[in-house]
Design a protein around this motif. Structure first.
Motif, PDB file in Angstrom:
ATOM      1  N   THR A   9       0.810  -1.226   0.000  1.00 59.82           N
ATOM      2  CA  THR A   9       0.000   0.000   0.000  1.00 59.82           C
ATOM      3  C   THR A   9       0.840   1.272   0.000  1.00 59.82           C
ATOM      4  O   THR A   9       0.332   2.357   0.261  1.00 59.82           O
ATOM      5  CB  THR A   9      -0.948   0.012   1.218  1.00 59.82           C
ATOM      6  OG1 THR A   9      -0.178  -0.102   2.421  1.00 59.82           O
ATOM      7  CG2 THR A   9      -1.939  -1.139   1.129  1.00 59.82           C
ATOM      8  N   ASP A  13       1.077   7.806   2.294  1.00 55.28           N
ATOM      9  CA  ASP A  13       0.169   8.766   1.686  1.00 55.28           C
ATOM     10  C   ASP A  13      -0.890   8.018   0.876  1.00 55.28           C
ATOM     11  O   ASP A  13      -0.569   7.228  -0.013  1.00 55.28           O
ATOM     12  CB  ASP A  13       0.965   9.703   0.768  1.00 55.28           C
ATOM     13  CG  ASP A  13       0.124  10.834   0.194  1.00 55.28           C
ATOM     14  OD1 ASP A  13      -1.126  10.739   0.216  1.00 55.28           O
ATOM     15  OD2 ASP A  13       0.717  11.813  -0.291  1.00 55.28           O
ATOM     16  N   LYS A  14      -2.167   8.258   1.186  1.00 56.69           N
ATOM     17  CA  LYS A  14      -3.243   7.552   0.475  1.00 56.69           C
ATOM     18  C   LYS A  14      -3.207   7.817  -1.025  1.00 56.69           C
ATOM     19  O   LYS A  14      -3.613   6.964  -1.826  1.00 56.69           O
ATOM     20  CB  LYS A  14      -4.597   7.965   1.048  1.00 56.69           C
ATOM     21  CG  LYS A  14      -4.867   7.452   2.444  1.00 56.69           C
ATOM     22  CD  LYS A  14      -6.254   7.866   2.918  1.00 56.69           C
ATOM     23  CE  LYS A  14      -6.513   7.389   4.334  1.00 56.69           C
ATOM     24  NZ  LYS A  14      -7.857   7.816   4.818  1.00 56.69           N
ATOM     25  N   ASP A  15      -2.731   8.991  -1.426  1.00 54.18           N
ATOM     26  CA  ASP A  15      -2.683   9.311  -2.850  1.00 54.18           C
ATOM     27  C   ASP A  15      -1.643   8.483  -3.590  1.00 54.18           C
ATOM     28  O   ASP A  15      -1.634   8.451  -4.834  1.00 54.18           O
ATOM     29  CB  ASP A  15      -2.369  10.797  -3.051  1.00 54.18           C
ATOM     30  CG  ASP A  15      -3.517  11.700  -2.637  1.00 54.18           C
ATOM     31  OD1 ASP A  15      -4.669  11.208  -2.582  1.00 54.18           O
ATOM     32  OD2 ASP A  15      -3.276  12.888  -2.355  1.00 54.18           O
ATOM     33  N   ILE A  17      -1.288   5.172  -3.048  1.00 60.33           N
ATOM     34  CA  ILE A  17      -1.747   3.785  -3.125  1.00 60.33           C
ATOM     35  C   ILE A  17      -2.201   3.512  -4.556  1.00 60.33           C
ATOM     36  O   ILE A  17      -3.016   4.244  -5.118  1.00 60.33           O
ATOM     37  CB  ILE A  17      -2.907   3.523  -2.158  1.00 60.33           C
ATOM     38  CG1 ILE A  17      -2.486   3.825  -0.719  1.00 60.33           C
ATOM     39  CG2 ILE A  17      -3.388   2.081  -2.267  1.00 60.33           C
ATOM     40  CD1 ILE A  17      -3.627   3.749   0.276  1.00 60.33           C
ATOM     41  N   MET A  22      -5.942  -0.726  -4.109  1.00 62.68           N
ATOM     42  CA  MET A  22      -7.215  -0.343  -3.506  1.00 62.68           C
ATOM     43  C   MET A  22      -8.320  -1.314  -3.932  1.00 62.68           C
ATOM     44  O   MET A  22      -9.152  -1.734  -3.116  1.00 62.68           O
ATOM     45  CB  MET A  22      -7.573   1.079  -3.913  1.00 62.68           C
ATOM     46  CG  MET A  22      -8.701   1.679  -3.109  1.00 62.68           C
ATOM     47  SD  MET A  22      -8.233   2.010  -1.389  1.00 62.68           S
ATOM     48  CE  MET A  22      -7.246   3.490  -1.583  1.00 62.68           C
ATOM     49  N   LEU A  40      -3.901   3.210   8.230  1.00 62.15           N
ATOM     50  CA  LEU A  40      -3.478   4.150   7.187  1.00 62.15           C
ATOM     51  C   LEU A  40      -4.397   4.089   5.970  1.00 62.15           C
ATOM     52  O   LEU A  40      -4.552   5.080   5.254  1.00 62.15           O
ATOM     53  CB  LEU A  40      -2.035   3.861   6.767  1.00 62.15           C
ATOM     54  CG  LEU A  40      -0.951   4.219   7.799  1.00 62.15           C
ATOM     55  CD1 LEU A  40       0.408   3.664   7.362  1.00 62.15           C
ATOM     56  CD2 LEU A  40      -0.860   5.729   7.996  1.00 62.15           C
ATOM     57  N   LEU A  41      -5.019   2.933   5.746  1.00 59.40           N
ATOM     58  CA  LEU A  41      -5.938   2.797   4.605  1.00 59.40           C
ATOM     59  C   LEU A  41      -7.267   3.500   4.861  1.00 59.40           C
ATOM     60  O   LEU A  41      -7.945   3.906   3.924  1.00 59.40           O
ATOM     61  CB  LEU A  41      -6.187   1.320   4.302  1.00 59.40           C
ATOM     62  CG  LEU A  41      -5.061   0.569   3.607  1.00 59.40           C
ATOM     63  CD1 LEU A  41      -5.381  -0.925   3.550  1.00 59.40           C
ATOM     64  CD2 LEU A  41      -4.836   1.106   2.203  1.00 59.40           C
ATOM     65  N   GLY A  42      -7.668   3.606   6.104  1.00 58.88           N
ATOM     66  CA  GLY A  42      -8.884   4.337   6.444  1.00 58.88           C
ATOM     67  C   GLY A  42     -10.171   3.605   6.121  1.00 58.88           C
ATOM     68  O   GLY A  42     -10.265   2.376   6.268  1.00 58.88           O
ATOM     69  N   SER A  80       2.835  -2.250   4.216  1.00 57.49           N
ATOM     70  CA  SER A  80       3.185  -0.930   3.696  1.00 57.49           C
ATOM     71  C   SER A  80       4.296  -1.067   2.668  1.00 57.49           C
ATOM     72  O   SER A  80       4.914  -2.128   2.526  1.00 57.49           O
ATOM     73  CB  SER A  80       3.632  -0.004   4.831  1.00 57.49           C
ATOM     74  OG  SER A  80       4.820  -0.492   5.421  1.00 57.49           O
ATOM     75  N   ARG A 206       4.042  10.733   5.227  1.00 59.91           N
ATOM     76  CA  ARG A 206       3.009  10.801   6.261  1.00 59.91           C
ATOM     77  C   ARG A 206       2.962  12.206   6.869  1.00 59.91           C
ATOM     78  O   ARG A 206       3.796  13.052   6.569  1.00 59.91           O
ATOM     79  CB  ARG A 206       3.267   9.735   7.333  1.00 59.91           C
ATOM     80  CG  ARG A 206       3.304   8.333   6.723  1.00 59.91           C
ATOM     81  CD  ARG A 206       3.582   7.244   7.722  1.00 59.91           C
ATOM     82  NE  ARG A 206       3.760   5.960   7.046  1.00 59.91           N
ATOM     83  CZ  ARG A 206       4.000   4.806   7.666  1.00 59.91           C
ATOM     84  NH1 ARG A 206       4.089   4.769   8.995  1.00 59.91           N
ATOM     85  NH2 ARG A 206       4.159   3.691   6.974  1.00 59.91           N
TER      86      ARG A 206
END
Length: 258
Positions: A9, A13-15, A17, A22, A40-42, A80, A206
């Protein structure tokens, strides 16, 4: 055939991934991971069964993921960074190898359809923060001697120095290991200049990210912890400053054509 996704993942930073990562998480009913990786994935993890095993339980995580998938549950084993770089994918395949050799008693594992979904590694994230540090030949070395004898690590450090590779150190320090990074520094100083640029990237991408650019001569374990990536340039890597902006790049030889 049941499905097991091995999902990287990225650095945090989610952007960063990958859409395929996803999609793999969304397609799974069960998620196996160290809890922080799921946090971290939310919200993408909402409504799924979480199997949170702590650090140090890597073998248990891999076994659990294989067992869940073999039982018919679409499962994602989440890590990660890139799950194939110092992460969980290799352990899953090692267990499968053990089964094929008759050292495990889980023939059902062999019927699981496994898909590896890559992610951005810490060394890539770190290099992007300072420019183009990995612009020429590079290597990675883990400084943890929990699974690899220090004599082997030391041999690889000398090979890295002799080959003049840019090197990214994973696991540079822990609470119980504080001397390896200083020893690595001493070895590399035998092969490259004291002013060789060094990147210290803590909690890359992060919210509490911290980037420090220093030199090989000034590198010290006091500035490093278990959340820090250390990347050391080769003998030609350049640290350039433009006002408040600082960059590191490693040339590939294009200067001969400029």
């Amino acid at each position: 055939m049941t499905k097991l996704y091995l999902v990287g993942t990225g650095p945090g930073d989610k952007d960063l991934i990958a859409p395929k990562a996803m999609a793999a998480v969304l397609a799974s009913s069960d998620l196996v991971a160290y809890g922080l990786y799921l946090a971290l994935l939310g919200s993408v993890c909402d409504g799924k069964t979480h199997h949170d095993l702590p650090l140090g339980e890597e073998i248990g995580r891999a076994r659990l993921a294989l067992n869940l998938a073999a039982s018919g549950k679409t499962t994602a084993l989440v890590s990660s960074g890139d799950i194939g770089i110092y992460a969980m994918a290799t352990l899953v395949f090692e267990l499968l190898d053990q089964q094929l050799q008759g050292k495990e008693r889980h023939p059902e594992w062999l019927d699981v359809d496994i898909e590896v979904v890559p992610g951005i590694s810490a060394m890539q994230a770190g290099a992007s923060r300072v420019g183009a540090m990995l612009g020429h030949d590079f290597c990675t070395i883990s400084l943890s001697d929990l699974l690899t004898p220090w004599q082997t690590i030391e041999k690889r450090l000398h090979a890295c120095g002799a080959g003049d590779f840019v090197v990214s150190f994973y696991n540079p320090r822990s609470k119980k290991r504080d001397w390896q990074i200083n020893t690595a520094q001493d070895i590399l100083l035998q092969y490259r200049p004291q002013d060789t640029p060094v990147l210290l990237g803590r909690q890359l991408t992060r919210d509490d990210e911290n980037i420090t650019i220093t030199t090989l001569a000034k590198l010290h374990s006091d500035d490093v912890d278990m959340f820090t990536l250390v990347s050391v340039g080769n003998s030609e890597s350049r640290h350039i400053v433009n006002g408040a902006k600082e960059w590191i790049y490693t040339p590939r030889g294009y200067s001969k054509k400029l």
